[in-house]
Scaffold this active site. Sequence first.
Site, PDB file in Angstrom:
ATOM      1  N   ARG A  43      -3.696  -6.869 -17.094  1.00  0.00           N
ATOM      2  CA  ARG A  43      -3.793  -5.692 -16.212  1.00  0.00           C
ATOM      3  C   ARG A  43      -4.971  -5.837 -15.243  1.00  0.00           C
ATOM      4  O   ARG A  43      -4.931  -5.369 -14.110  1.00  0.00           O
ATOM      5  CB  ARG A  43      -3.895  -4.390 -17.018  1.00  0.00           C
ATOM      6  CG  ARG A  43      -4.096  -3.154 -16.138  1.00  0.00           C
ATOM      7  CD  ARG A  43      -3.668  -1.838 -16.793  1.00  0.00           C
ATOM      8  NE  ARG A  43      -4.129  -1.695 -18.161  1.00  0.00           N
ATOM      9  CZ  ARG A  43      -5.394  -1.454 -18.529  1.00  0.00           C
ATOM     10  NH1 ARG A  43      -6.347  -1.334 -17.617  1.00  0.00           N
ATOM     11  NH2 ARG A  43      -5.714  -1.340 -19.801  1.00  0.00           N
ATOM     12  N   TYR A  95       7.595   6.293   6.443  1.00  0.00           N
ATOM     13  CA  TYR A  95       8.419   6.089   5.249  1.00  0.00           C
ATOM     14  C   TYR A  95       8.409   7.366   4.397  1.00  0.00           C
ATOM     15  O   TYR A  95       7.338   7.825   3.987  1.00  0.00           O
ATOM     16  CB  TYR A  95       7.890   4.894   4.455  1.00  0.00           C
ATOM     17  CG  TYR A  95       8.611   4.746   3.153  1.00  0.00           C
ATOM     18  CD1 TYR A  95       9.960   4.425   3.135  1.00  0.00           C
ATOM     19  CD2 TYR A  95       7.974   4.984   1.953  1.00  0.00           C
ATOM     20  CE1 TYR A  95      10.649   4.338   1.949  1.00  0.00           C
ATOM     21  CE2 TYR A  95       8.661   4.893   0.756  1.00  0.00           C
ATOM     22  CZ  TYR A  95       9.999   4.573   0.763  1.00  0.00           C
ATOM     23  OH  TYR A  95      10.681   4.500  -0.422  1.00  0.00           O
ATOM     24  N   ASP A 166       0.481   0.769   7.430  1.00  0.00           N
ATOM     25  CA  ASP A 166       1.653   0.260   6.714  1.00  0.00           C
ATOM     26  C   ASP A 166       2.304  -0.782   7.622  1.00  0.00           C
ATOM     27  O   ASP A 166       2.880  -0.448   8.656  1.00  0.00           O
ATOM     28  CB  ASP A 166       2.608   1.426   6.404  1.00  0.00           C
ATOM     29  CG  ASP A 166       3.824   1.008   5.569  1.00  0.00           C
ATOM     30  OD1 ASP A 166       4.159  -0.192   5.573  1.00  0.00           O
ATOM     31  OD2 ASP A 166       4.432   1.889   4.939  1.00  0.00           O
ATOM     32  N   LYS A 191      10.286  -5.593   0.566  1.00  0.00           N
ATOM     33  CA  LYS A 191      11.067  -5.777   1.779  1.00  0.00           C
ATOM     34  C   LYS A 191      10.977  -7.232   2.246  1.00  0.00           C
ATOM     35  O   LYS A 191      11.435  -8.109   1.551  1.00  0.00           O
ATOM     36  CB  LYS A 191      10.590  -4.763   2.827  1.00  0.00           C
ATOM     37  CG  LYS A 191      10.442  -3.332   2.279  1.00  0.00           C
ATOM     38  CD  LYS A 191      11.747  -2.742   1.788  1.00  0.00           C
ATOM     39  CE  LYS A 191      11.604  -1.443   1.009  1.00  0.00           C
ATOM     40  NZ  LYS A 191      10.825  -0.398   1.628  1.00  0.00           N
TER      41      LYS A 191
HETATM   42  C1  PLP Z   1      10.108   0.692   1.260  1.00  0.00           C
HETATM   43  C2  PLP Z   1       8.901   1.106   2.005  1.00  0.00           C
HETATM   44  C3  PLP Z   1       7.784   1.617   1.330  1.00  0.00           C
HETATM   45  C4  PLP Z   1       7.764   1.855  -0.170  1.00  0.00           C
HETATM   46  O1  PLP Z   1       7.876   0.659  -0.871  1.00  0.00           O
HETATM   47  P1  PLP Z   1       8.511   0.525  -2.354  1.00  0.00           P
HETATM   48  O2  PLP Z   1       8.318  -0.924  -2.629  1.00  0.00           O
HETATM   49  O3  PLP Z   1       9.927   0.967  -2.252  1.00  0.00           O
HETATM   50  O4  PLP Z   1       7.725   1.395  -3.247  1.00  0.00           O
HETATM   51  C5  PLP Z   1       6.669   1.949   2.090  1.00  0.00           C
HETATM   52  N1  PLP Z   1       6.658   1.796   3.432  1.00  0.00           N
HETATM   53  C6  PLP Z   1       7.720   1.311   4.111  1.00  0.00           C
HETATM   54  C7  PLP Z   1       7.637   1.176   5.590  1.00  0.00           C
HETATM   55  C8  PLP Z   1       8.871   0.960   3.423  1.00  0.00           C
HETATM   56  O5  PLP Z   1       9.930   0.503   4.104  1.00  0.00           O
END
Ligand code: PLP
Length: 367
Positions: A43, A95, A166, A191
């Site tokens: 962890r 998001y 982000d 992603k």
């Molecule tokens: C999918 C996504 C998230 C969240 O990510 P997870 O891996 O699903 O928790 C955050 N920001 C953007 C732009 C995303 O496309």
Amino acid sequence: MKFETLSIHVGNATPEQHQAVVQPITLSTTFAHGNAAGMIYTRANNPNRDSLEKVLAALEKGEDAAAFSSGNAAGTAVYQALAPGSHIVAPDDMYHGLHNSMVQLFGGIHEVTFVDMSDLEAVKNAIRTNTALFWIETPSNPLLKITDIQEIASLAKAQGAILACDNTFATPVFQNPLTSGADLVMHSSTKYLGGHSDLLGGALITAKKDAFWEKIRKVQHLGGAVPSPSDCYWLSRSIRTLAYRMKGHASNAKALAEFLVSQPQVEKVYYPGLAIHPNHAVAAKQMHDFGGMVSFTVKGGAAAADHVVSKLNYFVNATSLGGVESLIERRAAVEGPNTTTPENLLRVSVGLEHIEDLIADMSQALG
Ligand SMILES: *Cc1c(COP(=O)(O)O)cnc(C)c1O
């Protein structure tokens, strides 16, 4: 080292006695006291997570990176690390999962104002004495809005606040927010970094190992939302081909966006690589290319948009993005009743199929 070389050669800690070319997965949750690497417990640290964090920091040109078990865990770690009672300025288009985290989990702990981040006056007017975090997402989900990172960075600096970006849609291949003045970068590694729709992950990368970063590390370690050694391995493996996958995604997306613009059934196309995008110039300034996400609205409302989706063969009607296969969804239907996304908007994650097959499929579905 250039990006492609960094992706392959940073963070591949191979044990010398075997001369293995690829770092093995270290599943052990614990390490004997006194080991040379200073490992204690998975962890807190693990060889595969260490390697993943090294390559992520290198690709985003940061000092350090922290890997999480999902993108939401990474984003939420930032809100957890803020002092209670902080004010956050966040985008009106972002998001929805992290929007919901801010409102539903942290609504009683922090204050948040949602504004159009491409409207600098609106951002300035949103600032309060306790503003501690500017949260941006560029390009944004699902409207592909572009925020000028340098402009918001100078507002954040003047305020003594943190700027976090982000960077999921752009990926480090096309945009490095830290070099434009951001303090933190966030990714949903689920992603493009993962790229094959088969793992969940998230990451934060910091420009400086400062006191706030220490707090983030505490949230990671004590909160415990860490990725497994196997997930770190698969993610490191995917990152080695990231640059080449992104070139394919971006070139397919641009061609599909240009095709959609020419279609009479299409109302509006949202893609920062098109000259008609209202912030194309800002995108061109801060991005090397414009990514693999395209949104468009269909004439005739939600039903007409649903009809297009139902006729497609290669675009899977599914949530998520960034995989090798093309995905499409009517975003408002997924975001629920409070969404500000147009009812007839389709969001496309343009995959790595041949562009002629994608355009032929889209053409028959629209026709
Ligand atoms: C999918 C996504 C998230 C969240 O990510 P997870 O891996 O699903 O928790 C955050 N920001 C953007 C732009 C995303 O496309």
